[in-house]
Design an enzyme around this catalytic site. Structure first.
Site, PDB file in Angstrom:
ATOM      1  N   ASP A  94      -1.274  -1.638  -6.652  1.00 52.38           N
ATOM      2  CA  ASP A  94       0.160  -1.516  -6.416  1.00 52.38           C
ATOM      3  C   ASP A  94       0.634  -2.753  -5.651  1.00 52.38           C
ATOM      4  O   ASP A  94       0.199  -3.004  -4.528  1.00 52.38           O
ATOM      5  CB  ASP A  94       0.423  -0.224  -5.629  1.00 52.38           C
ATOM      6  CG  ASP A  94       1.883   0.194  -5.654  1.00 52.38           C
ATOM      7  OD1 ASP A  94       2.757  -0.680  -5.749  1.00 52.38           O
ATOM      8  OD2 ASP A  94       2.144   1.411  -5.544  1.00 52.38           O
ATOM      9  N   ASP A 107       8.484  -3.707  -7.105  1.00 50.23           N
ATOM     10  CA  ASP A 107       7.389  -2.813  -6.719  1.00 50.23           C
ATOM     11  C   ASP A 107       6.780  -2.310  -8.030  1.00 50.23           C
ATOM     12  O   ASP A 107       7.485  -1.708  -8.840  1.00 50.23           O
ATOM     13  CB  ASP A 107       8.000  -1.673  -5.880  1.00 50.23           C
ATOM     14  CG  ASP A 107       6.995  -0.635  -5.425  1.00 50.23           C
ATOM     15  OD1 ASP A 107       5.793  -0.807  -5.673  1.00 50.23           O
ATOM     16  OD2 ASP A 107       7.440   0.357  -4.811  1.00 50.23           O
ATOM     17  N   HIS A 147      11.656   5.730  -5.947  1.00 51.10           N
ATOM     18  CA  HIS A 147      12.574   5.514  -4.831  1.00 51.10           C
ATOM     19  C   HIS A 147      13.538   4.382  -5.111  1.00 51.10           C
ATOM     20  O   HIS A 147      13.246   3.463  -5.865  1.00 51.10           O
ATOM     21  CB  HIS A 147      11.777   5.200  -3.551  1.00 51.10           C
ATOM     22  CG  HIS A 147      10.690   4.178  -3.781  1.00 51.10           C
ATOM     23  ND1 HIS A 147      10.845   2.860  -3.453  1.00 51.10           N
ATOM     24  CD2 HIS A 147       9.458   4.277  -4.330  1.00 51.10           C
ATOM     25  CE1 HIS A 147       9.732   2.201  -3.777  1.00 51.10           C
ATOM     26  NE2 HIS A 147       8.881   3.026  -4.326  1.00 51.10           N
ATOM     27  N   GLU A 150       7.730   5.755 -10.390  1.00 50.82           N
ATOM     28  CA  GLU A 150       6.267   5.758 -10.317  1.00 50.82           C
ATOM     29  C   GLU A 150       5.628   7.120 -10.529  1.00 50.82           C
ATOM     30  O   GLU A 150       5.325   7.819  -9.574  1.00 50.82           O
ATOM     31  CB  GLU A 150       5.778   5.125  -9.005  1.00 50.82           C
ATOM     32  CG  GLU A 150       6.436   5.620  -7.740  1.00 50.82           C
ATOM     33  CD  GLU A 150       5.901   4.866  -6.512  1.00 50.82           C
ATOM     34  OE1 GLU A 150       4.686   4.622  -6.425  1.00 50.82           O
ATOM     35  OE2 GLU A 150       6.712   4.533  -5.650  1.00 50.82           O
ATOM     36  N   GLU A 194       3.843   2.157 -12.431  1.00 53.76           N
ATOM     37  CA  GLU A 194       5.114   1.933 -11.733  1.00 53.76           C
ATOM     38  C   GLU A 194       5.790   0.658 -12.203  1.00 53.76           C
ATOM     39  O   GLU A 194       5.142  -0.377 -12.374  1.00 53.76           O
ATOM     40  CB  GLU A 194       4.867   1.830 -10.216  1.00 53.76           C
ATOM     41  CG  GLU A 194       6.139   1.597  -9.401  1.00 53.76           C
ATOM     42  CD  GLU A 194       5.897   1.593  -7.894  1.00 53.76           C
ATOM     43  OE1 GLU A 194       4.760   1.290  -7.473  1.00 53.76           O
ATOM     44  OE2 GLU A 194       6.850   1.886  -7.154  1.00 53.76           O
TER      45      GLU A 194
HETATM   46 MN    MN Z   1       4.335   0.704  -5.524  1.00 50.67          MN
HETATM   47 MN    MN Z   2       6.953   2.397  -5.045  1.00 50.53          MN
END
Ligand code: MN
Ligand code: MN
Length: 297
Positions: A83, A94, A154, A188, A282
């Site tokens: 990640d 992200d 998010h 994600e 993600e």
């Molecule tokens: Mn992440």
């Molecule tokens: Mn994330």
């Protein structure tokens, strides 16, 4: 750089570093080596780390990163999530992918990817975040897996990794918010076997920290606090990064002092409750007039 361009550039860097690094991971490799490699590559491409790269093994769903001199190695037959977070001037990308060293668990990787793809096809202005969660849940179930229901995507804001009021559930929920054009989200999904709980619980402290509040400390601790504020602002950071800068016994003591003074705080590792193996996928997206633009494709 314009905000949109910064988001795209952060996305390009994060995507490139994710893919080149994931391709090199193999059993026996040290996690600290992987984390350092990600840092080095992000740096070379002109990005900044938006958070310490996570290398989450098997039932650890999120938040593991190597402490300094970490001995952890990638196990045989494991599922490894990489990640990566990059920012340009506070504009964040992200993104995560999973590498699988057990052919029997490959379907979990496919399930997480299918969930993410379904979310990307679904998200657009004026729909409810619940509809995105429902699409994710259905796609994961079609692959014979189940989503982790207490982990969510998010909203991303400038220098804020988890912006308030903007979660994207991984299951059908009933109290979601409305998606707006121009919003930026990290989506994600996490997939586990159907027999697992599909819930994470707080595990041991991670080696990932955040600045809590400026405290009245002295000496090395004061210097360290100033360094952390200037360098990472509101974004998460690794103890490893700070300890390399303050690589003395006083440095180690100062780090503990900041923890005790609640100047800094650690995130817990997030562990699947039944210790089931977890896959994750993600991407970061910008919501456009009729859908979304994936910045980390
Ligand atoms: Mn992440
Ligand atoms: Mn994330």
């Amino acid at each position: 750089m314009e905000p949109l361009e910064a988001l795209r550039e952060a996305g390009r860097i994060a995507s490139k570093v994710r893919d080149t690094t994931l391709a090199e991971i193999e059993p026996g490799m040290k996690v600290e080596y992987i984390c350092d490699l990600v840092n080095k590559r992000v740096d070379e491409l002109g990005g900044r780390m938006a958070f310490p790269c996570n290398v989450d093994i098997d039932h650890v769903a999120a938040h593991y990163c190597a402490p300094i001199n970490d001995k952890t190695v990638i196990p045989e037959r494991s599922l490894v999530k990489l990640d990566v977070g990059v920012h340009i001037d506070g504009y964040i990308a992200d993104t995560a992918k999973t590498v699988c060293f057990d052919t029997e668990l490959e379907y979990l990787v496919e399930a997480a990817e299918a969930g993410l793809e379904a979310a990307i096809q679904t998200i657009r202005p004026n729909i409810n975040a619940n509809d995105v969660g429902a699409a994710i849940e259905e796609a994961i179930k079609r692959k014979g897996a189940r989503p982790i229901r207490n982990l969510t995507g998010h909203k991303l804001a400038r220098y804020v990794l988890h912006a308030s009021g903007g979660s994207i559930p991984n299951v059908r929920e009933f109290h979601g918010h409305t998606i707006r054009e121009g919003d930026v989200y990290a989506i994600e999904p996490f997939a586990v076997p159907r027999t697992a709980d599909g819930l994470v619980a707080d595990g041991p402290p991670s080696n990932i920290y955040r600045m809590e509040k400026k405290r009245n400390v002295k000496g090395t601790a004061k210097k360290m606090q100033k360094f952390i504020q200037a360098e990472y602002k509101t974004l998460p950071f690794a103890s490893r990064w700070v300890m390399r800068k303050f690589n003395t016994p006083e440095g180690a003591a100062a780090f503990q002092e900041l923890l005790h003074a609640k100047s800094i705080n650690s995130y817990p590792q997030l562990i699947e409750r039944t210790h089931a193996k977890v896959a994750q996928a993600e991407h970061s997206v910008i919501v456009t007039e009729d859908g979304c633009e994936v910045t980390t494709a």
